[in-house]
Design a protein around this motif. Sequence first.
Motif, short mmCIF file in Angstrom:
data_model
loop_
_atom_site.label_atom_id
_atom_site.label_comp_id
_atom_site.label_asym_id
_atom_site.label_seq_id
_atom_site.Cartn_x
_atom_site.Cartn_y
_atom_site.Cartn_z
N TYR A 105 32.70 -24.22 -28.85
CA TYR A 105 33.41 -23.20 -29.35
C TYR A 105 32.92 -22.05 -29.03
N ASP A 106 33.73 -20.53 -28.87
CA ASP A 106 33.48 -19.59 -29.63
C ASP A 106 33.72 -19.53 -30.82
N LYS A 111 20.58 -16.61 -30.79
CA LYS A 111 19.15 -17.01 -31.62
C LYS A 111 19.89 -19.35 -32.25
N ILE A 112 20.99 -18.90 -32.25
CA ILE A 112 21.93 -20.45 -32.43
C ILE A 112 22.76 -20.86 -31.46
N TRP A 113 24.32 -20.17 -31.40
CA TRP A 113 25.36 -20.33 -30.89
C TRP A 113 25.37 -20.80 -29.30
N ILE A 114 24.16 -20.27 -28.22
CA ILE A 114 23.78 -20.51 -27.61
C ILE A 114 22.88 -21.14 -27.15
N VAL A 163 31.50 -14.48 -32.16
CA VAL A 163 30.43 -15.37 -31.73
C VAL A 163 30.28 -15.44 -30.84
N GLU A 164 29.83 -15.79 -29.12
CA GLU A 164 30.09 -16.60 -28.21
C GLU A 164 29.12 -17.60 -27.58
N THR A 165 29.51 -18.56 -27.27
CA THR A 165 28.94 -19.59 -26.80
C THR A 165 28.57 -19.41 -24.94
N GLY A 166 27.21 -20.54 -24.71
CA GLY A 166 26.93 -20.26 -23.04
C GLY A 166 27.82 -20.76 -22.29
N ARG A 221 33.10 -29.29 -34.40
CA ARG A 221 31.72 -30.53 -34.14
C ARG A 221 30.80 -29.28 -33.90
N ASP A 222 30.88 -28.35 -33.60
CA ASP A 222 30.22 -27.16 -33.95
C ASP A 222 28.75 -27.01 -35.54
N PHE A 223 30.27 -27.16 -36.47
CA PHE A 223 29.26 -26.88 -37.78
C PHE A 223 28.74 -28.43 -37.54
#
Length: 356
Positions: free
Chosen positions: A233-234, A224-227, A34-37, A258-260
């Motif tokens: 981070y991915d 819908k969420i990660w980007i 799941v990649e970040t933007g 941090r992403d959680f």
Amino acid sequence: MLVVFCLSSCKVGRFFVYNVADIKDHKIFANRTVETGDSTFYFTQGIEKKPDSVVFDGETFDFDQFLKKQKSVAFMIIRNDSLLYERYFRTYDQEDIIPSFSVAKSVTSILIGIAIDEGLILSVDEPVTKYIPELKPNGFDKVTIKHLLQMTSGLDYNEGYFNPFGNVATFYYGTKLRQEIPKLKLKYEPGEKFEYLSGNTQILGLVLERALKDKTISEYLQEKIWIPLEMEYDASWSIDRKKNGIEKTFCCLNARARDFAKIGRLYLNKGNWNGKQIVSEKWVEESTKVDRSEGSPRYYQYQWWLPSDQGDYMAQGILGQYIYVHPEKNLIIVRMGKKEGKASWWKVLTDLGKAY
């Protein structure tokens, strides 16, 4: 050769080799990235604020010592978007991947909400058999998406974690989830009784996959969420098999602390991310309110736990993974663990909620 085959494809073999859930489990399963933007959101670094000490088991500990003793690997306290405390333990740091375990259930709920917002799923009142007609012979016409979200479906599923032939082993270590789901049966009438069962969330995963049609759940999460949440981070989501696998939506989203924390911030801001509505405010409210109807308990709603009467809520996973949100205090706490430890984290987190 038989041993090698069992290790790679046999749920019983994998159970005995890997035994119970472990913080390194993200390494043993196939997964989708799941990649970040291109942009990244960072919490502001605030002035550190933490409890002076913690009394536990009749002893007084420094807060850092207490967290380390309780097998924590990451702990964050964020208020008003300011990072007031961030520590990592046991060789872990901010870049280390940590499996979410059942925290993924709450993320799955968010994705269901977004799919409803977009009309891919019409309502939580739709029968699950609209998306999984194979379940009709087993009496699932009466089971709605809401029943699955509330864990009141009446599902006959053994949540025992130490049975190599049980449902948990099949779903966690097995490689044929799409074939296993239609075998599930009911033991209660839907809407009569709450029972926390991971099978409910995996059925939701198959509902979501079929509603998406041409996208994987990981692709939907990324889009819908990660980007949009500008993750740092991915991530990855473990799937049941390398070729054409389905995401294990009851567990197994792997990311950094941090992403959680940003998942918590999304809900703290009622589904809005810096001016963009990611999931409807209505869905956030429905997901985190007390609802005692249709067999629901006071402390659980739409795959989120409600630990007290403070209006707080949290995502929770085995080994003590937590995303805790206290809206009144504008507070987010993330605890990730190698193990649960002996602490009552519900009490620790709600006490911190009162204190900040």
